[in-house]
Design an enzyme around this catalytic site. Structure first.
Site, PDB file in Angstrom:
ATOM      1  N   ARG A 250      87.107  63.174  46.756  1.00  0.00           N
ATOM      2  CA  ARG A 250      86.080  62.846  47.771  1.00  0.00           C
ATOM      3  C   ARG A 250      86.326  63.737  48.972  1.00  0.00           C
ATOM      4  O   ARG A 250      87.416  63.733  49.550  1.00  0.00           O
ATOM      5  CB  ARG A 250      86.156  61.371  48.169  1.00  0.00           C
ATOM      6  CG  ARG A 250      85.291  61.046  49.384  1.00  0.00           C
ATOM      7  CD  ARG A 250      85.104  59.565  49.613  1.00  0.00           C
ATOM      8  NE  ARG A 250      84.197  58.996  48.620  1.00  0.00           N
ATOM      9  CZ  ARG A 250      83.601  57.809  48.736  1.00  0.00           C
ATOM     10  NH1 ARG A 250      83.821  57.061  49.798  1.00  0.00           N
ATOM     11  NH2 ARG A 250      82.791  57.358  47.794  1.00  0.00           N
TER      12      ARG A 250
ATOM     13  N   CYS B  33      74.095  51.518  47.562  1.00  0.00           N
ATOM     14  CA  CYS B  33      75.404  51.936  47.027  1.00  0.00           C
ATOM     15  C   CYS B  33      76.556  51.283  47.780  1.00  0.00           C
ATOM     16  O   CYS B  33      77.671  51.250  47.271  1.00  0.00           O
ATOM     17  CB  CYS B  33      75.520  53.454  47.057  1.00  0.00           C
ATOM     18  SG  CYS B  33      75.531  54.169  48.706  1.00  0.00           S
TER      19      CYS B  33
ATOM     20  N   GLN C  37      78.057  57.883  41.675  1.00  0.00           N
ATOM     21  CA  GLN C  37      77.318  56.689  42.097  1.00  0.00           C
ATOM     22  C   GLN C  37      75.968  56.626  41.376  1.00  0.00           C
ATOM     23  O   GLN C  37      75.582  55.573  40.844  1.00  0.00           O
ATOM     24  CB  GLN C  37      77.111  56.719  43.618  1.00  0.00           C
ATOM     25  CG  GLN C  37      76.280  55.561  44.144  1.00  0.00           C
ATOM     26  CD  GLN C  37      77.012  54.234  44.133  1.00  0.00           C
ATOM     27  OE1 GLN C  37      78.076  54.114  44.707  1.00  0.00           O
ATOM     28  NE2 GLN C  37      76.449  53.220  43.486  1.00  0.00           N
TER      29      GLN C  37
ATOM     30  N   ASP D 275      70.366  53.507  51.607  1.00  0.00           N
ATOM     31  CA  ASP D 275      71.748  53.834  51.979  1.00  0.00           C
ATOM     32  C   ASP D 275      71.784  53.896  53.506  1.00  0.00           C
ATOM     33  O   ASP D 275      70.745  53.906  54.168  1.00  0.00           O
ATOM     34  CB  ASP D 275      72.153  55.175  51.330  1.00  0.00           C
ATOM     35  CG  ASP D 275      73.609  55.554  51.583  1.00  0.00           C
ATOM     36  OD1 ASP D 275      74.422  54.662  51.905  1.00  0.00           O
ATOM     37  OD2 ASP D 275      73.934  56.758  51.463  1.00  0.00           O
TER      38      ASP D 275
ATOM     39  N   HIS E 136      76.440  62.479  45.556  1.00  0.00           N
ATOM     40  CA  HIS E 136      77.329  61.389  45.129  1.00  0.00           C
ATOM     41  C   HIS E 136      76.982  61.095  43.665  1.00  0.00           C
ATOM     42  O   HIS E 136      76.455  60.031  43.327  1.00  0.00           O
ATOM     43  CB  HIS E 136      77.116  60.169  46.018  1.00  0.00           C
ATOM     44  CG  HIS E 136      78.232  59.162  45.952  1.00  0.00           C
ATOM     45  ND1 HIS E 136      79.331  59.307  45.138  1.00  0.00           N
ATOM     46  CD2 HIS E 136      78.404  57.971  46.601  1.00  0.00           C
ATOM     47  CE1 HIS E 136      80.139  58.270  45.290  1.00  0.00           C
ATOM     48  NE2 HIS E 136      79.598  57.448  46.164  1.00  0.00           N
TER      49      HIS E 136
ATOM     50  N   ARG F  88      80.302  50.686  38.817  1.00  0.00           N
ATOM     51  CA  ARG F  88      81.147  51.839  39.147  1.00  0.00           C
ATOM     52  C   ARG F  88      82.347  51.864  38.204  1.00  0.00           C
ATOM     53  O   ARG F  88      82.746  52.911  37.709  1.00  0.00           O
ATOM     54  CB  ARG F  88      81.639  51.752  40.610  1.00  0.00           C
ATOM     55  CG  ARG F  88      80.536  51.803  41.671  1.00  0.00           C
ATOM     56  CD  ARG F  88      79.837  53.143  41.710  1.00  0.00           C
ATOM     57  NE  ARG F  88      80.755  54.252  41.920  1.00  0.00           N
ATOM     58  CZ  ARG F  88      81.228  54.651  43.107  1.00  0.00           C
ATOM     59  NH1 ARG F  88      80.832  54.041  44.205  1.00  0.00           N
ATOM     60  NH2 ARG F  88      82.041  55.687  43.210  1.00  0.00           N
TER      61      ARG F  88
HETATM   62  N1  NVA Z   1      75.760  58.342  52.352  1.00  0.00           N
HETATM   63  C1  NVA Z   1      76.981  57.582  52.497  1.00  0.00           C
HETATM   64  C2  NVA Z   1      77.412  57.057  51.175  1.00  0.00           C
HETATM   65  C3  NVA Z   1      78.647  56.216  51.207  1.00  0.00           C
HETATM   66  C4  NVA Z   1      79.080  55.751  49.845  1.00  0.00           C
HETATM   67  C5  NVA Z   1      78.051  58.445  53.120  1.00  0.00           C
HETATM   68  O1  NVA Z   1      78.168  59.618  52.739  1.00  0.00           O
HETATM   69  O2  NVA Z   1      78.768  57.963  53.996  1.00  0.00           O
HETATM   70  N1   CP Z   2      79.454  53.496  47.258  1.00  0.00           N
HETATM   71  C1   CP Z   2      80.668  54.013  47.480  1.00  0.00           C
HETATM   72  O1   CP Z   2      80.994  55.137  47.078  1.00  0.00           O
HETATM   73  O2   CP Z   2      81.499  53.188  48.164  1.00  0.00           O
HETATM   74  P1   CP Z   2      82.889  53.591  48.832  1.00  0.00           P
HETATM   75  O3   CP Z   2      82.586  54.529  49.970  1.00  0.00           O
HETATM   76  O4   CP Z   2      83.467  52.293  49.311  1.00  0.00           O
HETATM   77  O5   CP Z   2      83.749  54.255  47.816  1.00  0.00           O
END
Ligand code: NVA
Ligand code: CP
Length: 306
Positions: free
Chosen positions: A103, A259, A132, A219, A129, A287
């Site tokens: 990540r 998500c 997801q 989101d 993502h 997930r």
């Molecule tokens: N769009 C959000 C998704 C989190 C799972 C982010 O990147 O923070």
């Molecule tokens: N949806 C998702 O990826 O959640 P986290 O940021 O908690 O991993």
């Protein structure tokens, strides 16, 4: 066989993604401890440069359920936080581990990690993502009781976000219609919009965001790394909250996805996320199952799941 990565959804063909989802269904139907021999003796590095709850726990627990040894490292406490090059980290992790889940922020960082000699999975970057959305495809198919092809799915809110862009990549691949609904100044890169062709419609009026949709997905308005723009974004997205009035335009059996993490009162209201259309907890559970299936597939054990 050369190693395979999962950095974007289209790193899998439709046939391969369909196989991963089938493996996920099989694993989900079995007791948790049924497959601890499948990837026994293997190790998984989960490298997190941003916060995570679901991704971290589902990969860590999922790997253990397959007999793998998962190792989670963050920026803090590892040499990545002190500037060790990603390509050096990648080379070293590949000497210890059989796959890397990463990540990060910029796609360049992801690509650098993917120079590792073992499969690398994008666990969220600024541009997508994909794990997801692969998991979300399973949720849609389970909840609506049929294939996702031909469905009308809205993504409401920040259509320039990683989530919106992975949904956009998924639409032509899986053959559904995506409604990207949000303010005009927060759209996806034009090239990505063009690639989805007739599989996408852009809607810039919140009154019509959910029109005739089977699924309404949203989101956060401010993604990780965009905190400095929080105020500006709250103003830009006001009016785009997923709530009853918006959902009244969707199909009668329409479901709501998010998500997570959610900001109740911003992109979604309490009544909707806790209401009868919400499938967000089933979505979060998937997930685990789909990512286990992805690991099984990437590590060459798919033939052992029938
Ligand atoms: N769009 C959000 C998704 C989190 C799972 C982010 O990147 O923070
Ligand atoms: N949806 C998702 O990826 O959640 P986290 O940021 O908690 O991993």
């Amino acid at each position: 066989m050369p190693k395979r990565d999962f950095l974007t959804l289209t790193d899998l063909s439709l046939a391969e993604a369909t196989r991963v989802l089938a493996i996920a269904r099989t694993l989900k139907a079995e007791p948790k401890g049924a497959r601890t021999g499948l990837l026994a003796g293997r190790s998984l590095a989960v490298v997190l440069e941003k916060a995570s709850t679901r991704t971290r726990v589902s990969f860590e627990v999922g790997a253990a359920q397959l007999g793998m040894h998962p190792v989670v490292i963050g920026t803090q406490g590892s040499q990545l936080g002190r500037g060790e090059p990603i390509k050096d980290t990648a080379r070293v992790l590949a000497r210890y581990c059989d796959a890397i889940v990463f990540r990060t922020s910029a796609t360049e960082r992801l690509r650098e990690m993917a120079t590792a000699a073992v499969p690398v999975v994008n666990a969220l970057s600024d541009d997508g993502h994909p794990v997801q959305v692969l998991c979300d495809v399973l949720t849609v198919e389970e909840q609506l009781g049929a294939g996702i092809a031909g469905k009308r799915i809205a993504f409401v809110g920040d259509c320039s976000s990683n989530m919106a862009r992975s949904w956009l990549e998924a639409a032509p691949m899986f053959g559904f219609h995506l409604v990207l609904a949000g303010p005009s100044s927060y759209g996806p890169p034009p090239g990505e919009l063009a690639r989805a062709g007739a599989h996408v419609t852009r809607v810039e009026d919140p009154a019509h965001a959910a029109d005739r949709c089977d699924v309404v997905n949203t989101d956060v308005w401010t993604s990780m790394g965009q905190e400095a723009e929080g105020q500006e974004r709250t103003e830009a997205f006001s009016g785009w909250r997923v709530e009853d009035r918006m959902m009244s335009r969707a199909k009668p059996g329409a479901i709501v996805l998010h998500c997570l993490p959610a900001h109740r009162g911003e992109e979604i209201d309490e009544g909707t996320i806790e209401g009868p259309r919400s499938r967000v907890w089933d979505q979060a559970e998937n997930r685990l199952h789909v990512q286990k299936a992805l690991l099984v597939w990437l590590l060459g054990a798919a033939d052992r799941v029938r």
